[in-house]
Write a protein that holds these residues in place. Structure first.
Motif, mmCIF file in Angstrom:
data_model
loop_
_atom_site.group_PDB
_atom_site.id
_atom_site.type_symbol
_atom_site.label_atom_id
_atom_site.label_comp_id
_atom_site.label_asym_id
_atom_site.label_seq_id
_atom_site.Cartn_x
_atom_site.Cartn_y
_atom_site.Cartn_z
ATOM 1 N N ASN A 124 75.244 12.966 59.443
ATOM 2 C CA ASN A 124 76.381 12.773 59.911
ATOM 3 C C ASN A 124 77.467 14.080 59.480
ATOM 4 O O ASN A 124 78.338 14.449 60.558
ATOM 5 C CB ASN A 124 77.496 11.862 59.336
ATOM 6 N N LEU A 125 77.563 14.133 58.129
ATOM 7 C CA LEU A 125 78.467 16.083 58.124
ATOM 8 C C LEU A 125 77.997 17.366 59.166
ATOM 9 O O LEU A 125 78.700 18.076 59.808
ATOM 10 C CB LEU A 125 78.026 16.066 56.600
ATOM 11 N N TYR A 126 76.419 17.369 59.160
ATOM 12 C CA TYR A 126 75.769 18.120 60.017
ATOM 13 C C TYR A 126 76.243 18.379 61.456
ATOM 14 O O TYR A 126 76.330 18.489 61.730
ATOM 15 C CB TYR A 126 74.182 18.804 59.428
ATOM 16 N N VAL A 163 73.268 18.396 68.560
ATOM 17 C CA VAL A 163 71.924 18.547 68.182
ATOM 18 C C VAL A 163 70.981 19.888 67.781
ATOM 19 O O VAL A 163 70.400 19.566 66.554
ATOM 20 C CB VAL A 163 71.501 18.701 70.026
ATOM 21 N N MET A 164 72.123 20.302 67.585
ATOM 22 C CA MET A 164 71.741 21.805 67.032
ATOM 23 C C MET A 164 72.167 21.433 65.531
ATOM 24 O O MET A 164 71.150 21.652 63.938
ATOM 25 C CB MET A 164 73.256 23.263 67.070
ATOM 26 N N GLY A 165 73.146 20.415 65.175
ATOM 27 C CA GLY A 165 73.417 19.866 63.717
ATOM 28 C C GLY A 165 72.301 19.542 63.126
ATOM 29 O O GLY A 165 72.109 19.700 61.767
ATOM 30 N N GLU A 166 71.369 18.307 64.171
ATOM 31 C CA GLU A 166 70.859 17.674 63.849
ATOM 32 C C GLU A 166 69.039 18.295 63.384
ATOM 33 O O GLU A 166 68.630 18.654 62.368
ATOM 34 C CB GLU A 166 69.936 16.597 65.247
ATOM 35 N N LEU A 167 69.428 19.273 63.947
ATOM 36 C CA LEU A 167 68.339 20.584 64.143
ATOM 37 C C LEU A 167 68.630 21.052 62.543
ATOM 38 O O LEU A 167 66.982 21.366 61.600
ATOM 39 C CB LEU A 167 67.726 21.310 64.690
ATOM 40 N N ALA A 168 69.307 21.654 62.138
ATOM 41 C CA ALA A 168 69.960 22.113 60.562
ATOM 42 C C ALA A 168 69.538 21.012 59.748
ATOM 43 O O ALA A 168 69.005 21.382 58.852
ATOM 44 C CB ALA A 168 71.230 22.150 60.859
ATOM 45 N N LYS A 186 63.435 16.128 55.945
ATOM 46 C CA LYS A 186 62.890 16.708 56.401
ATOM 47 C C LYS A 186 61.782 15.514 57.301
ATOM 48 O O LYS A 186 60.800 16.072 58.066
ATOM 49 C CB LYS A 186 61.357 16.419 54.878
ATOM 50 N N TRP A 187 62.241 14.319 56.198
ATOM 51 C CA TRP A 187 61.963 13.119 57.373
ATOM 52 C C TRP A 187 61.815 12.870 58.756
ATOM 53 O O TRP A 187 60.744 12.350 59.424
ATOM 54 C CB TRP A 187 61.963 11.529 56.521
ATOM 55 N N LEU A 188 63.146 13.735 58.940
ATOM 56 C CA LEU A 188 63.298 13.782 60.833
ATOM 57 C C LEU A 188 62.032 14.609 61.719
ATOM 58 O O LEU A 188 61.673 14.321 62.313
ATOM 59 C CB LEU A 188 64.302 14.200 61.457
ATOM 60 N N MET A 189 61.343 15.813 61.012
ATOM 61 C CA MET A 189 60.590 15.980 61.626
ATOM 62 C C MET A 189 58.628 15.227 61.550
ATOM 63 O O MET A 189 57.578 15.942 61.788
ATOM 64 C CB MET A 189 60.521 17.621 61.072
ATOM 65 N N LEU A 190 58.714 14.112 60.456
ATOM 66 C CA LEU A 190 57.850 13.777 60.605
ATOM 67 C C LEU A 190 56.796 13.680 62.254
ATOM 68 O O LEU A 190 55.758 13.927 62.247
ATOM 69 C CB LEU A 190 57.581 13.110 59.670
ATOM 70 N N SER A 191 57.842 12.855 62.891
ATOM 71 C CA SER A 191 57.128 12.490 64.271
ATOM 72 C C SER A 191 58.172 13.321 65.325
ATOM 73 O O SER A 191 59.793 12.992 64.727
ATOM 74 C CB SER A 191 57.248 11.234 64.298
ATOM 75 N N LYS A 192 58.490 13.264 66.235
ATOM 76 C CA LYS A 192 59.448 13.495 67.400
ATOM 77 C C LYS A 192 59.806 11.830 67.688
ATOM 78 O O LYS A 192 61.382 12.421 67.805
ATOM 79 C CB LYS A 192 58.651 14.046 69.606
ATOM 80 N N SER A 193 59.228 11.489 67.603
ATOM 81 C CA SER A 193 60.234 9.567 67.555
ATOM 82 C C SER A 193 60.799 9.512 66.203
ATOM 83 O O SER A 193 62.221 9.059 67.159
ATOM 84 C CB SER A 193 59.153 8.010 67.706
#
Length: 172
Positions: free
Chosen positions: A82-84, A113-118, A126-133
Motif C-alpha cells: 500500500n505504501l508503494y 501501477v508503477m508503484g505496484e511494479l516497484a 516477489k510473489w506478485l510476479m509468479l503469475s500474471k493473475s
C-alpha cells in the motif's frame, strides 16, 4: 460565512484523512475522500457539477464492495504494498495536475501501477510476479481503491485552487 469556513476546514481534514488511509488502510480511503468532496462543495468555496458526485459515488460504492470481497492483507501478512501504490498514485496525480487537469486521473492510475511494479521488485513483493493473475488481482484489490481516493483528493484540491484563481478547468 463562518459555517462555510468550518465546512471548508472539515473538508480539508477529511481529504487529509483519506490521504493517510491510502498509505495505511484501516478502512476504505474513498469514503472520507467522498465526504470531503461534499464538504468542499457545501462550503461554497468550490462548486462541482452533479456528474462529479455521481461518478465518484459509483466509484466509491464499487471500491467498498471490492474491499469486502477481497482477501485481507498479503500472503505473508504485510501491507507494505500500500505504501508503494499510495505514493505512486499521489506522485502520478501531482504530475497529472502539472501537465493539465484532464491528465490527473490518468497520472493517478499510471502512478499506482508503477508503484505496484516497484513493489513487485522488492523481496516482500516477489510473489506478485509468479503469475500474471496475482498481479491483476492485487491491482484490483489494492490499486483501484487508491486510484479512486487519490483522484477525489486531487479533484478537491484542484477545484479549490481553480476557484480561488477564478479559472475553471475543462472537466469541472
Amino acid at each position: 460565512m463562518t459555517i462555510y469556513t468550518i465546512l471548508l476546514i472539515l473538508g480539508g481534514i477529511s481529504l487529509l484523512a483519506a490521504l493517510g488511509l491510502v498509505i495505511k488502510p484501516l478502512t476504505v480511503a474513498a469514503l472520507p475522500a467522498y465526504v470531503g468532496l461534499w464538504l468542499l462543495h457545501l462550503s461554497k468555496y468550490t462548486m462541482f457539477p452533479r456528474w462529479t458526485f455521481i461518478f465518484y459515488g459509483i466509484a466509491t460504492a464499487m471500491v467498498v464492495g471490492l474491499k469486502y470481497l477481497s482477501p485481507k492483507g498479503e500472503p505473508d501478512g504485510r501491507n507494505t504494498g500500500n505504501l508503494y501504490i499510495g505514493l505512486g498514485a499521489m506522485m502520478g496525480c501531482l504530475l497529472g495536475m502539472l501537465i493539465d487537469a484532464r491528465f490527473m486521473l490518468l497520472g493517478t492510475a499510471l502512478g499506482a501501477v508503477m508503484g505496484e511494479l516497484a513493489y513487485s521488485r522488492t523481496p516482500a513483493g516477489k510473489w506478485l510476479m509468479l503469475s500474471k493473475s496475482n498481479f491483476i488481482h492485487y491491482l484490483c484489490a489494492r490499486a483501484l481503491p487508491a486510484i479512486v481516493a487519490v483522484a477525489m483528493i486531487g479533484v478537491g484540491i484542484e477545484g479549490f485552487v481553480y476557484d480561488i484563481a477564478n479559472v475553471r478547468p475543462i472537466y469541472l
